[in-house]
Write a protein that holds these residues in place. Structure first.
Motif, short mmCIF file in Angstrom:
data_model
loop_
_atom_site.label_atom_id
_atom_site.label_comp_id
_atom_site.label_asym_id
_atom_site.label_seq_id
_atom_site.Cartn_x
_atom_site.Cartn_y
_atom_site.Cartn_z
N ASP A 243 0.82 -1.22 0.00
CA ASP A 243 0.00 0.00 0.00
C ASP A 243 0.85 1.26 0.00
N ASN A 244 2.13 1.14 0.36
CA ASN A 244 2.98 2.33 0.49
C ASN A 244 4.24 2.30 -0.37
N ILE A 245 4.59 1.16 -0.94
CA ILE A 245 5.83 1.05 -1.70
C ILE A 245 5.52 0.70 -3.15
N GLY A 246 6.06 1.51 -4.06
CA GLY A 246 5.84 1.28 -5.48
C GLY A 246 7.14 1.37 -6.27
N PHE A 247 7.05 0.99 -7.54
CA PHE A 247 8.17 1.09 -8.47
C PHE A 247 7.66 1.76 -9.74
N GLU A 248 8.40 2.75 -10.24
CA GLU A 248 7.92 3.55 -11.37
C GLU A 248 8.95 3.63 -12.48
N VAL A 249 8.46 3.66 -13.71
CA VAL A 249 9.29 3.88 -14.90
C VAL A 249 8.81 5.15 -15.59
N LEU A 250 9.74 6.04 -15.92
CA LEU A 250 9.45 7.29 -16.62
C LEU A 250 9.84 7.16 -18.08
N ALA A 251 8.94 7.60 -18.99
CA ALA A 251 9.24 7.64 -20.42
C ALA A 251 8.70 8.95 -20.98
N ALA A 252 9.19 9.34 -22.16
CA ALA A 252 8.76 10.60 -22.76
C ALA A 252 9.08 10.59 -24.25
N THR A 253 8.43 11.49 -24.99
CA THR A 253 8.87 11.75 -26.35
C THR A 253 10.20 12.50 -26.26
N PRO A 254 11.03 12.45 -27.31
CA PRO A 254 12.37 13.04 -27.21
C PRO A 254 12.35 14.53 -26.89
N PHE A 255 13.21 14.91 -25.94
CA PHE A 255 13.43 16.32 -25.63
C PHE A 255 14.53 16.86 -26.54
N THR A 256 14.34 18.07 -27.07
CA THR A 256 15.34 18.70 -27.93
C THR A 256 15.70 20.06 -27.35
N HIS A 257 17.00 20.31 -27.21
CA HIS A 257 17.48 21.54 -26.58
C HIS A 257 18.42 22.30 -27.50
N GLU A 258 18.31 23.63 -27.47
CA GLU A 258 19.31 24.48 -28.09
C GLU A 258 20.48 24.66 -27.13
N VAL A 259 21.68 24.68 -27.70
CA VAL A 259 22.90 24.86 -26.92
C VAL A 259 23.63 26.09 -27.45
N LYS A 260 24.06 26.95 -26.54
CA LYS A 260 24.75 28.17 -26.95
C LYS A 260 25.80 28.54 -25.93
N THR A 261 26.61 29.55 -26.26
CA THR A 261 27.50 30.18 -25.30
C THR A 261 27.35 31.69 -25.46
N ASN A 262 27.77 32.43 -24.46
CA ASN A 262 27.68 33.89 -24.55
C ASN A 262 28.46 34.43 -25.73
N GLY A 263 29.62 33.86 -25.98
CA GLY A 263 30.49 34.39 -27.04
C GLY A 263 30.15 33.93 -28.43
N LEU A 264 29.55 32.74 -28.56
CA LEU A 264 29.30 32.17 -29.88
C LEU A 264 27.83 32.14 -30.28
N GLY A 265 26.91 32.37 -29.34
CA GLY A 265 25.49 32.24 -29.65
C GLY A 265 25.12 30.77 -29.79
N LYS A 266 24.07 30.50 -30.56
CA LYS A 266 23.63 29.12 -30.75
C LYS A 266 24.65 28.34 -31.55
N ILE A 267 25.08 27.20 -30.98
CA ILE A 267 26.09 26.40 -31.67
C ILE A 267 25.62 24.96 -31.93
#
Length: 209
Positions: free
Chosen positions: A73-97
């Motif tokens: 009643d108090n203990i469970g097991f869980e699996v997390l799934a998702a559609t793909p996450f997509t991220h932009e990566v940048k730096t202050n000096g170069l912008g989006k890279i």
């Protein structure tokens, strides 16, 4: 997490509590399915990239789902799934890279507070995450360079709450912390150790059977 996301989670829980008309059936032998939106909010830090500053990684929201099984009643097991996450990566000096996609399947042991038939079941979880990076693309001043991120294996923790709508349906809000460390490899530029370590905020509807 910014104020807007925090307020949204609080509003969801308040609305669900007011709408609650039944009790949950989170008891031994139950399966819990949750589906909704998950937002990955990186708390990144990295090596300096060719004098242009650390890597900066933006937030991304996708469809996310979890499947839990209640051993007691108090203990469970869980699996997390998702559609793909997509991220932009940048730096202050170069912008989006770059842009990079990933999948962060996670496996959690959980402890649910309260009784199996409570209207509200807060819970805590701890477990493991394996993040797979793919579809890396280069942009801007490094466009055309090969970019690759090593997959990551690390710890994960969560806190969440289920609020009953009736004896089968419930509303959920949860927050995860995932330890994601990788090396970003840019051909011709260098290798950069990076800690992504995101907070993942999820709001969802759930069904128990």
């Amino acid at each position: 997490m910014n104020l807007t996301k925090t307020v949204a989670l609080a509003s969801l829980l308040t609305s669900a509590t007011l709408a609650s008309t039944g009790v949950l059936a989170h008891e031994a032998g139950s399966w819990l399915v949750r589906g909704g939106l998950g937002t990955v909010i990186p708390q990144e830090s990295s090596d300096d990239v060719a004098g242009s500053g650390e890597l900066e990684i933006d937030d991304n929201t996708q469809i996310a789902a979890t499947l839990s099984y209640m051993f007691t009643d108090n203990i469970g097991f869980e699996v997390l799934a998702a559609t793909p996450f997509t991220h932009e990566v940048k730096t202050n000096g170069l912008g989006k890279i770059a842009e990079v996609s990933h999948l962060p399947p996670s496996f959690m042991a959980q402890y649910y507070f309260g009784q199996a038939d409570s209207e509200i079941r807060p819970y805590l979880g701890a477990g493991l995450n394996y993040t797979v990076f793919f579809d890396e693309k280069s942009y801007g001043k490094i466009k055309g360079s090969d970019v690759e991120l090593d997959d990551s294996f690390g710890l994960a923790a969560q806190a969440g709450i289920d609020v009953s709508i009736n004896d089968k349906w419930f509303a959920n809000a949860s927050i995860w912390y995932i330890d994601i460390d990788t090396t970003v490899k840019v051909k011709g530029v260098g290798n950069f150790d990076t800690e992504i370590d995101p907070i993942v905020a999820m709001i969802s509807a759930g069904y128990t059977f």
